[in-house]
Structures are given as structure tokens and as C-alpha cells.
Scaffold this motif. Structure first.
Motif, PDB file in Angstrom:
ATOM      1  N   TYR A  25       0.851  -1.190   0.000  1.00 16.38           N
ATOM      2  CA  TYR A  25       0.000   0.000   0.000  1.00 16.38           C
ATOM      3  C   TYR A  25       0.889   1.243   0.000  1.00 16.38           C
ATOM      4  O   TYR A  25       1.920   1.282   0.690  1.00 16.38           O
ATOM      5  CB  TYR A  25      -0.885   0.052   1.244  1.00 16.38           C
ATOM      6  CG  TYR A  25      -1.961  -1.003   1.312  1.00 16.38           C
ATOM      7  CD1 TYR A  25      -3.184  -0.834   0.664  1.00 16.38           C
ATOM      8  CD2 TYR A  25      -1.768  -2.170   2.045  1.00 16.38           C
ATOM      9  CE1 TYR A  25      -4.171  -1.797   0.739  1.00 16.38           C
ATOM     10  CE2 TYR A  25      -2.748  -3.140   2.134  1.00 16.38           C
ATOM     11  CZ  TYR A  25      -3.956  -2.948   1.473  1.00 16.38           C
ATOM     12  OH  TYR A  25      -4.942  -3.910   1.549  1.00 16.38           O
ATOM     13  N   LEU A  26       0.455   2.244  -0.757  1.00 17.68           N
ATOM     14  CA  LEU A  26       1.105   3.554  -0.709  1.00 17.68           C
ATOM     15  C   LEU A  26       0.098   4.526  -0.099  1.00 17.68           C
ATOM     16  O   LEU A  26      -0.853   4.959  -0.749  1.00 17.68           O
ATOM     17  CB  LEU A  26       1.520   4.016  -2.103  1.00 17.68           C
ATOM     18  CG  LEU A  26       2.124   5.418  -2.202  1.00 17.68           C
ATOM     19  CD1 LEU A  26       3.406   5.511  -1.366  1.00 17.68           C
ATOM     20  CD2 LEU A  26       2.398   5.796  -3.655  1.00 17.68           C
ATOM     21  N   ILE A 142       4.585   5.089   3.236  1.00 15.84           N
ATOM     22  CA  ILE A 142       3.958   6.368   3.566  1.00 15.84           C
ATOM     23  C   ILE A 142       4.672   7.460   2.776  1.00 15.84           C
ATOM     24  O   ILE A 142       5.901   7.529   2.779  1.00 15.84           O
ATOM     25  CB  ILE A 142       4.072   6.666   5.069  1.00 15.84           C
ATOM     26  CG1 ILE A 142       3.380   5.569   5.872  1.00 15.84           C
ATOM     27  CG2 ILE A 142       3.471   8.029   5.402  1.00 15.84           C
ATOM     28  CD1 ILE A 142       3.630   5.666   7.373  1.00 15.84           C
ATOM     29  N   SER A 143       3.893   8.300   2.105  1.00 14.82           N
ATOM     30  CA  SER A 143       4.504   9.365   1.296  1.00 14.82           C
ATOM     31  C   SER A 143       3.771  10.681   1.515  1.00 14.82           C
ATOM     32  O   SER A 143       2.551  10.747   1.426  1.00 14.82           O
ATOM     33  CB  SER A 143       4.479   9.011  -0.192  1.00 14.82           C
ATOM     34  OG  SER A 143       5.000  10.077  -0.957  1.00 14.82           O
ATOM     35  N   SER A 155       3.495   2.196  -9.298  1.00 18.55           N
ATOM     36  CA  SER A 155       2.705   1.228 -10.056  1.00 18.55           C
ATOM     37  C   SER A 155       2.627  -0.133  -9.377  1.00 18.55           C
ATOM     38  O   SER A 155       1.745  -0.938  -9.689  1.00 18.55           O
ATOM     39  CB  SER A 155       3.288   1.070 -11.464  1.00 18.55           C
ATOM     40  OG  SER A 155       4.572   0.457 -11.417  1.00 18.55           O
ATOM     41  N   ARG A 156       3.530  -0.400  -8.452  1.00 18.81           N
ATOM     42  CA  ARG A 156       3.545  -1.688  -7.759  1.00 18.81           C
ATOM     43  C   ARG A 156       2.792  -1.664  -6.436  1.00 18.81           C
ATOM     44  O   ARG A 156       2.807  -2.645  -5.692  1.00 18.81           O
ATOM     45  CB  ARG A 156       4.995  -2.136  -7.544  1.00 18.81           C
ATOM     46  CG  ARG A 156       5.668  -2.628  -8.829  1.00 18.81           C
ATOM     47  CD  ARG A 156       7.179  -2.688  -8.674  1.00 18.81           C
ATOM     48  NE  ARG A 156       7.816  -3.356  -9.794  1.00 18.81           N
ATOM     49  CZ  ARG A 156       8.038  -2.811 -10.986  1.00 18.81           C
ATOM     50  NH1 ARG A 156       7.636  -1.565 -11.216  1.00 18.81           N
ATOM     51  NH2 ARG A 156       8.633  -3.488 -11.950  1.00 18.81           N
ATOM     52  N   CYS A 157       2.166  -0.546  -6.124  1.00 18.92           N
ATOM     53  CA  CYS A 157       1.429  -0.406  -4.866  1.00 18.92           C
ATOM     54  C   CYS A 157      -0.041  -0.082  -5.132  1.00 18.92           C
ATOM     55  O   CYS A 157      -0.382   0.503  -6.168  1.00 18.92           O
ATOM     56  CB  CYS A 157       2.006   0.736  -4.027  1.00 18.92           C
ATOM     57  SG  CYS A 157       3.749   0.580  -3.587  1.00 18.92           S
ATOM     58  N   VAL A 158      -0.893  -0.443  -4.185  1.00 23.80           N
ATOM     59  CA  VAL A 158      -2.255   0.089  -4.163  1.00 23.80           C
ATOM     60  C   VAL A 158      -2.148   1.496  -3.582  1.00 23.80           C
ATOM     61  O   VAL A 158      -1.749   1.670  -2.426  1.00 23.80           O
ATOM     62  CB  VAL A 158      -3.180  -0.781  -3.305  1.00 23.80           C
ATOM     63  CG1 VAL A 158      -4.521  -0.086  -3.109  1.00 23.80           C
ATOM     64  CG2 VAL A 158      -3.375  -2.138  -3.947  1.00 23.80           C
ATOM     65  N   GLN A 159      -2.450   2.490  -4.397  1.00 26.07           N
ATOM     66  CA  GLN A 159      -2.285   3.869  -3.959  1.00 26.07           C
ATOM     67  C   GLN A 159      -3.544   4.320  -3.222  1.00 26.07           C
ATOM     68  O   GLN A 159      -4.636   4.320  -3.777  1.00 26.07           O
ATOM     69  CB  GLN A 159      -2.009   4.775  -5.159  1.00 26.07           C
ATOM     70  CG  GLN A 159      -0.720   4.412  -5.887  1.00 26.07           C
ATOM     71  CD  GLN A 159      -0.377   5.389  -6.992  1.00 26.07           C
ATOM     72  OE1 GLN A 159      -0.456   6.600  -6.812  1.00 26.07           O
ATOM     73  NE2 GLN A 159       0.006   4.873  -8.148  1.00 26.07           N
TER      74      GLN A 159
END
Length: 328
Positions: A25-26, A142-143, A155-159
């Protein structure tokens, strides 16, 4: 672990009730809205052996180990020093953790903050673990600035965008957490923190309202020729450089808006109303635009940790500010 924040309730319900979780997850959004708290609650929920009503039970072996900071199946990755980059060697340690078997027989959970602190080599080293994590592993990134992340990471995370609290929610939270201040002081802190209540609380703890009062007083003395740029630059030594550039950049923006609209109600906090109105009436748009461009360039250098002479940089800023009134 801090309580779940009121404005996160709906999102938490969605996350906690999932039967199948993504491998990564992002969690993204502005700083100061509680993304870390949300991630920590989700980590606790994922590691709990007997979750209750969507939350970690707090009593099982997994919960007790997590509370003690000794859970073997979680890994936290942060910069080694505040505001520094996450290095490739740190990510390699994370990768080694990912390929291990969970010692308690459940999930492994990784918490990484802030994701944008990874340098290019570190981000590339993470890609394979993001794409094909070993076993039942969940990565929580976390961003605060997702635009700075590599597209291959995103692209590799569920945003998942994290909710921004309303002003009512923020003021209620500040009233509970900063009860010694009145509502006007809460509003002032909230505006200084761009609407983020947790950032507002940190600003209060750092004495930012006092620092701003010092800076505003200095700006007024500068324009009245009661203090020189060099005196002020030396006197502001204890004030964060990024805060100074944030404030002056915002003031330049408000100046331009006032010059274009003539709206005296859109000049930000009251402490600078008269100063900005005076400068807006006495300066040309070209000079304000030139100053704003310079401020943004210098602010970026500060954010990038460039090797700058603080006093000379502030003197240059103040000389430019004092020269705003007058013809082009």
C-alpha cells in the motif's frame, strides 16, 4: 500507539474489513494529517492473532510483542538521520527481512516512511520486493510527496489517498490536544500548518508562533529602516530556514494575488495585512514576480540540503524584500 483519528474512520472501515490485503500500500497525502497513525493501526491489525471489531485486540502475543517493540515479524525503515535519504544498504536489510519466514507463523509487515526519501539506488533495490514479496508480506509505504516517487514504485502499490480533515474536525482535534490555547490561536496554527492539525501541534511545540512574531516584527522594522538586513539575518539564527522561505514565498504569493484582485480580505494572517497591502500598492508586479521566482529557487536549494551560507542567503532575501517599494 496513538488513537485512530476521527477523519480516518471511513477509510479505516474499508481497510480493516478487507479479507484479502494487497502486498503493498502507498498511503499518501500532505504531512500532518495522520498517515503514520493509520499505518501503525493497520500494521497492528495485520499482525494481531485475534482481531476484535476490526481492530487489533491488544492482548494476544503478537500485540504484546508489537507494543514492546520486539515483534520479530515487522520491520520499520526510516532515514538514519532526520531529513536525510534512505540509503540502498538500508533497503537491502529490508529485502533480507522479506525473504525470511514469519517467526510467529502469520504475516510480516514492513512500514517505510517517507517513501520519497529513498534515493534512486534504494528505490530500485526495493522494486523486486514490491513486485513479488516473499510469503504473506505486506509493505506499508507512507509518502508526503508522492510526485517525487519513481513511477515504477507507485505502479507496484495500491495507492491510497488519506483523508484531509475539515476545518471543523481540525479545530476540534486541536481544542482537545492544545486546550491551553483559544480558538483564534488554534486557527492561526492551523493556517501556519496549511490546514494539517498534527503539523499545527508540532509547530506549537516548536514555538513557531513566537518565531513568526519575531520575523514579522523584523520585516516591519526593515521597511521602516529601523533595522538592517544583516542585523535581522543574525537575529533570526534560531528560526528554521525552510520556515522562513515558506513564509516569504507565501507572502510573495499573497502580494501578487492582492495586486491582481485588489481583495484586502485575501492577505493571509492578520499580522502581515498592512505590510502586504503597503507593498502591493507600492511595488510593481514584475518586481514581485522576480522575487517570487528567486524565493522558489532558493527554497528548493534549502530543501535539497545545498551547502548554503545561511546569513548571506537571508541578507540577500531581505535586501530584495526591502527593495520592493518603488519603480520597476
Amino acid at each position: 500507539m496513538a488513537d485512530l483519528l476521527p477523519w480516518q474512520a471511513h477509510l479505516w472501515t474499508q481497510l480493516s474489513e478487507r479479507r484479502q490485503h494487497a502486498h503493498a500500500y502507498l498511503l499518501h497525502g500532505p504531512a500532518g494529517i495522520g498517515k503514520r497513525q493509520l499505518a501503525e493501526h493497520l500494521r497492528a491489525r495485520l499482525l494481531c492473532q485475534s482481531p476484535q471489531a476490526g481492530f487489533a485486540c491488544g492482548q494476544c502475543k503478537g500485540c504484546l510483542l508489537l507494543a514492546a517493540g520486539t515483534h520479530p515479524d515487522t520491520f520499520t525503515l526510516e532515514p538514519e538521520e532526520a531529513d536525510k535519504a534512505i540509503k540502498v544498504d538500508q533497503v537491502r536489510e529490508l529485502v533480507d527481512f522479506v525473504v525470511q519466514t514469519a517467526q510467529l507463523g502469520g504475516r510480516k509487515v514492513i512500514l517505510l516512511e517517507p517513501a520519497e526519501a529513498m534515493n534512486i539506488n534504494a528505490a530500485n533495490a526495493l522494486l523486486k520486493s514490491l513486485e513479488e514479496p516473499s510469503g504473506d508480506t505486506v509493505l506499508l509505504l507512507i509518502s508526503h510527496q508522492p510526485s517525487r516517487l519513481l513511477p515504477t514504485i507507485k505502479s507496484r502499490c495500491v495507492q491510497q489517498a488519506c483523508p484531509f480533515p475539515s476545518e471543523v474536525q481540525s479545530l476540534a482535534w486541536l481544542a482537545q490536544n492544545l486546550p491551553a490555547l483559544n480558538v483564534d490561536e488554534h486557527r492561526e496554527l492551523l493556517e501556519l500548518a496549511a490546514g494539517s492539525p498534527l503539523s499545527a501541534q508540532r509547530l506549537q511545540e516548536q514555538g513557531v508562533r513566537e518565531a513568526r512574531a519575531l520575523v514579522v516584527e523584523g520585516v516591519k522594522k526593515l521597511l521602516k529602516q529601523q533595522a538592517s538586513a544583516s542585523q535581522l539575518a543574525e537575529g533570526w539564527n534560531a528560526v528554521s530556514l525552510i520556515l522562513l522561505f515558506d513564509w516569504f514565498s507565501q507572502w510573495a504569493h499573497l502580494l501578487l494575488r492582492y495586486q491582481l484582485s485588489g481583495d484586502e480580505q485575501a492577505l493571509g494572517l492578520p499580522d502581515m495585512h498592512k505590510v502586504l497591502q503597503y507593498l502591493g500598492d507600492k511595488s510593481t508586479q514584475a518586481k514581485v514576480l522576480d522575487l517570487q521566482q528567486w524565493l522558489l529557487e532558493q527554497r528548493q536549494k534549502v530543501l535539497n540540503k545545498a551547502n548554503l551560507n545561511r546569513v548571506l542567503l537571508l541578507e540577500a532575501l531581505l535586501v530584495r524584500w526591502a527593495s520592493l517599494p518603488g519603480p520597476g
